[in-house]
Design an enzyme around this catalytic site. Structure first.
Site, mmCIF file in Angstrom:
data_model
loop_
_atom_site.group_PDB
_atom_site.id
_atom_site.type_symbol
_atom_site.label_atom_id
_atom_site.label_comp_id
_atom_site.label_asym_id
_atom_site.label_seq_id
_atom_site.Cartn_x
_atom_site.Cartn_y
_atom_site.Cartn_z
ATOM 1 N N PHE A 37 20.196 -14.466 4.913
ATOM 2 C CA PHE A 37 19.955 -13.719 4.299
ATOM 3 C C PHE A 37 19.970 -12.596 4.502
ATOM 4 O O PHE A 37 18.248 -12.238 4.502
ATOM 5 C CB PHE A 37 20.644 -13.813 2.448
ATOM 6 C CG PHE A 37 21.268 -12.901 1.698
ATOM 7 C CD1 PHE A 37 22.222 -12.592 1.633
ATOM 8 C CD2 PHE A 37 19.897 -11.771 0.769
ATOM 9 C CE1 PHE A 37 22.948 -12.055 0.609
ATOM 10 C CE2 PHE A 37 20.642 -11.014 0.469
ATOM 11 C CZ PHE A 37 22.239 -10.939 0.039
ATOM 12 N N ASP A 44 12.787 -10.883 9.131
ATOM 13 C CA ASP A 44 13.176 -10.429 7.189
ATOM 14 C C ASP A 44 11.764 -10.260 6.298
ATOM 15 O O ASP A 44 12.211 -11.826 6.159
ATOM 16 C CB ASP A 44 14.474 -10.768 7.233
ATOM 17 C CG ASP A 44 14.839 -10.294 5.917
ATOM 18 O OD1 ASP A 44 13.894 -9.258 4.832
ATOM 19 O OD2 ASP A 44 16.391 -10.171 5.225
ATOM 20 N N LYS A 77 11.605 -6.464 -2.404
ATOM 21 C CA LYS A 77 11.566 -7.052 -3.371
ATOM 22 C C LYS A 77 10.197 -6.968 -3.694
ATOM 23 O O LYS A 77 9.441 -5.851 -4.889
ATOM 24 C CB LYS A 77 11.406 -8.653 -3.328
ATOM 25 C CG LYS A 77 13.271 -8.826 -2.562
ATOM 26 C CD LYS A 77 13.922 -9.905 -2.812
ATOM 27 C CE LYS A 77 15.276 -10.190 -2.919
ATOM 28 N NZ LYS A 77 16.061 -10.763 -1.720
#
Ligand SMILES: *Cc1c(COP(=O)(O)O)cnc(C)c1O
Length: 404
Positions: A140, A225, A254
């Site tokens: 993702f 990532d 995040k």
């Protein structure tokens, strides 16, 4: 309240685009790892806003940084730089492999920048054939059209017309599947150094080192990532630091803002130089408010106390989950690293992760899922031990309801 209408879950269906199906609970305030909803019911927060609230809710240092900056200057655009952005970039560069930072506002935007940089680097140095991007099934990387296409779930990228091209997917932890795809036309491999949304899947040592070696052999860039794994979530400041593998480009978001939207792409001078003036940009990326909070986050999490605390708290968590499992026999595996933990449901409870989440919410503890079979925990990195214990006691009640 002075509104002439009720602000409740029903209003969502009236006024919001229906791309989400949020919980009936609407939290209105939080403190540390506790939060309260509109009815003043209290919850222990093991979800952390999907691995974002790395210092819990309303951490005084973050509130202070935001307040202080909010009284100085909010926004300048990229026609001017600003002190908080420069300070945060300097701290990121000093703490990582990177020499250069690009700021964005989210994980997807940071990945978008990384992918565009990789393509530009390859075009400048190797010519127009080196465009292939290899990513992984179940990976993702965000929801822009480029990043969602690089992500490993076609269901998320289908149905929007022609996709960005030359993107292929290998199998995580299967080096042969990468070998079968890679060539000198590969521009980059984008990978999570622990798959988050895909079910809390750690890479094997052989696999992640093998991916690095294949990139080196074929002159391809390795993009980590670390939007979910970074900012101390797994223990070290960034996950690569424990893997013995250094990427060429790393993305962070995040936890980096602790709840304020910010993203960053980190890379080396040699690669960064291909994003020349005018090649990429963002109106808000690197804004003073977000960067002031990001700097406060880094100051706290990039310390031995917080990083060793993550390890100790993770152990408390895992012990507690094993104890619950010994009584109720619901998990076949408890996995993950640091405070990104996945409890994998056994064959009797396939597809039921969401049921556990809903039951846990009723008992007063917020959890996450990662797919249909994994309950995910991503609490604050500084969650007090008594909150872990209280949250797990509530979680046990939820498990007992489903698995009597
Ligand atoms: C959450 C996430 C993203 C997307 O971040 P947004 O801020 O929602 O755009 C990208 N990559 C990974 C690994 C993530 O967990």
């Amino acid at each position: 309240m002075s509104e002439q209408f009720s602000v409740n879950r029903e209003l969502f269906d009236d006024v919001m685009v229906p791309n989400y199906a949020p919980s009936a609970v609407i939290p209105v305030r939080g403190q540390g790892s506790r939060m309260w909803d509109q009815q003043n019911k209290e919850y222990v927060d093991f979800a952390g806003g999907i691995a974002v609230n790395c210092l819990g809710h309303c951490h005084p240092a973050l509130v202070g940084a935001l307040q202080k900056q909010s009284e100085k200057i909010w926004h300048l655009s990229n026609v001017m730089t600003n002190e908080p952005a420069l300070r945060l970039a300097k701290k990121l560069v000093d703490s990582t492999f990177a020499d250069k930072v690009y700021f964005a506002n989210s994980g997807a935007e940071s990945n978008e920048a990384a992918l565009k940089l990789a393509r530009r680097w390859a075009l400048d140095i190797h010519g127009s054939d080196k465009t292939q991007i290899i990513a992984f099934n179940q990976g993702f990387h965000g929801r822009t059209f480029f990043t969602v296409t690089v992500g490993g779930q076609a269901a998320y990228s289908d149905g929007f017309g022609p996709k960005p091209g030359d993107i292929v997917h290998a199998e995580y932890n299967n080096l042969d599947s990468v070998r079968a795809l890679i060539s000198d036309n590969t521009c980059a491999i984008m990978i999570e150094p622990l798959q988050g949304e895909g079910g809390i899947v750690s890479p094997t040592d052989e696999f992640i080192k093998g991916v690095r070696a294949l990139c080196d052999k074929h002159n391809a860039l390795l993009i980590f990532d670390e939007v979910q794994t970074g900012a101390g979530r797994l223990g070290p400041l960034y996950a690569y630091m424990d893997l013995g593998v250094t990427p060429d480009i790393l993305t962070s978001a995040k936890g980096l803002g602790g709840g304020i939207p910010i993203g960053a792409m980190l890379t080396t001078t040699d690669i960064a130089k291909h994003l020349k003036v005018g090649t990429h940009g963002s109106t808000y990326g690197g804004n003073p408010l977000a960067c002031a909070v990001g700097e406060a986050v880094i100051d706290i999490i990039n310390t031995p106390e917080v990083q060793s605390g993550v390890k100790a708290k993770a152990q408390t968590f895992i012990n507690g989950l094993h104890a619950i499992n010994a009584k109720y026999d619901v998990f076949k595996e408890i996995r993950g690293k640091g405070l990104l933990i996945g409890a994998v449901l056994n064959d009797n409870y396939q597809g039921k992760a969401k049921d556990f989440l809903v039951a846990a919410m009723e008992e007063g503890v917020m959890t996450l899922v990662a797919g249909a079979n994994v309950i995910r925990f991503a609490p604050s990195l500084v969650i007090p031990d008594e909150d872990i214990i209280e949250g797990l006691a509530r979680f046990e009640k939820a498990v007992a309801k489903i698995a009597p």
